[in-house]
Scaffold this active site. Structure first.
Site, PDB file in Angstrom:
ATOM      1  CG  HIS A 158      -2.953  -1.045 -31.467  1.00  0.00           C
ATOM      2  ND1 HIS A 158      -3.870  -2.052 -31.245  1.00  0.00           N
ATOM      3  CD2 HIS A 158      -2.164  -1.484 -32.482  1.00  0.00           C
ATOM      4  CE1 HIS A 158      -3.650  -3.058 -32.086  1.00  0.00           C
ATOM      5  NE2 HIS A 158      -2.614  -2.737 -32.848  1.00  0.00           N
ATOM      6  CG  HIS A 218      -3.676  -1.071 -37.197  1.00  0.00           C
ATOM      7  ND1 HIS A 218      -3.284  -1.901 -38.227  1.00  0.00           N
ATOM      8  CD2 HIS A 218      -3.469  -1.770 -36.054  1.00  0.00           C
ATOM      9  CE1 HIS A 218      -2.874  -3.048 -37.733  1.00  0.00           C
ATOM     10  NE2 HIS A 218      -2.954  -2.992 -36.406  1.00  0.00           N
TER      11      HIS A 218
HETATM   12  P1  AMP Z   1      -2.344  -5.683 -35.036  1.00  0.00           P
HETATM   13  O1  AMP Z   1      -2.157  -6.999 -34.337  1.00  0.00           O
HETATM   14  O2  AMP Z   1      -1.416  -4.615 -34.530  1.00  0.00           O
HETATM   15  O3  AMP Z   1      -2.265  -5.847 -36.540  1.00  0.00           O
HETATM   16  O4  AMP Z   1      -3.780  -5.182 -34.666  1.00  0.00           O
HETATM   17  C1  AMP Z   1      -4.929  -5.559 -35.346  1.00  0.00           C
HETATM   18  C2  AMP Z   1      -6.062  -5.306 -34.409  1.00  0.00           C
HETATM   19  O5  AMP Z   1      -7.261  -5.334 -35.150  1.00  0.00           O
HETATM   20  C3  AMP Z   1      -6.193  -6.323 -33.285  1.00  0.00           C
HETATM   21  O6  AMP Z   1      -6.047  -5.676 -32.040  1.00  0.00           O
HETATM   22  C4  AMP Z   1      -7.595  -6.890 -33.484  1.00  0.00           C
HETATM   23  O7  AMP Z   1      -8.260  -7.145 -32.270  1.00  0.00           O
HETATM   24  C5  AMP Z   1      -8.256  -5.790 -34.291  1.00  0.00           C
HETATM   25  N1  AMP Z   1      -9.380  -6.205 -35.100  1.00  0.00           N
HETATM   26  C6  AMP Z   1      -9.413  -7.243 -35.978  1.00  0.00           C
HETATM   27  N2  AMP Z   1     -10.622  -7.311 -36.556  1.00  0.00           N
HETATM   28  C7  AMP Z   1     -11.360  -6.289 -36.043  1.00  0.00           C
HETATM   29  C8  AMP Z   1     -12.690  -5.836 -36.237  1.00  0.00           C
HETATM   30  N3  AMP Z   1     -13.538  -6.452 -37.083  1.00  0.00           N
HETATM   31  N4  AMP Z   1     -13.113  -4.766 -35.521  1.00  0.00           N
HETATM   32  C9  AMP Z   1     -12.293  -4.146 -34.651  1.00  0.00           C
HETATM   33  N5  AMP Z   1     -11.020  -4.529 -34.438  1.00  0.00           N
HETATM   34  C10 AMP Z   1     -10.557  -5.592 -35.114  1.00  0.00           C
END
Ligand code: AMP
Length: 159
Positions: A147, A145
């Site tokens: 950001h 993903h």
């Molecule tokens: P990363 O730490 O780069 O793997 O980012 C994962 C992101 O997913 C984090 O910023 C979380 O806040 C986000 N996240 C986890 N679960 C959800 C969800 N159900 N809806 C939206 N964002 C989420």
């Protein structure tokens, strides 16, 4: 690596994962809980919560969608605008470090979508793109993903 070592590491990560989830509920420092969640996450190609977001089994605030990608608001925003852009088909891309030549088109599509969404969100003064990879990169969800962060002045170096 010996199979028994690999099993021990997996068990330790599951233990840390449980502690991470517990701490994320108890901690008052959101940065600390994000880091704990990332350190506790088990790098794997298994389905993640993002699959459920794609299938709409769990709700999300979608801001952009086409056949290939989905963009939705991060549940724990680190900036006034914080959007995640993901491929609908993971195709082994649990993280950027798993990228192969065949992924060039979707990787470009993710970045281009980030630009489109930034424009849609009115981030005309600039924005930041982040791709966390692996435990040291603070990745917590193993479905690649991007950001997209904006709406405030960013700092450098990042934490
Ligand atoms: P990363 O730490 O780069 O793997 O980012 C994962 C992101 O997913 C984090 O910023 C979380 O806040 C986000 N996240 C986890 N679960 C959800 C969800 N159900 N809806 C939206 N964002 C989420």
């Amino acid at each position: 690596m010996k199979e028994s070592n690999s099993i021990d590491i997996k068990k330790e990560r599951i233990r840390l994962s449980r502690i991470g989830v517990l701490n994320s509920h108890l901690s008052s420092d959101p940065m600390a809980s994000e880091k704990e969640a990332a350190l506790a996450a088990v790098p794997s190609d298994s389905p993640t919560i993002f699959d459920k977001i794609i299938s709409k089994e769990i709700p999300s605030k979608v801001v952009y969608e086409d056949d290939e990608v989905l963009a939705f608001r991060d549940i724990s925003p680190q900036a006034p605008t914080h959007i995640l852009i993901i491929p609908k088909v993971k195709d082994g891309l649990s993280g950027l470090s798993k990228a192969e030549e065949r992924h060039c088109e979707i990787l470009g599509r993710l970045l281009y979508t980030a630009k489109v969404v930034a424009k849609q969100e009115g981030l005309d003064d600039g924005f930041r793109i982040v791709i966390n990879d692996g435990p040291s990169g603070c990745q917590s969800v193993y479905h690649i993903h991007v950001h997209l962060l904006g709406g405030r002045q960013m700092n450098w170096p990042p934490g």
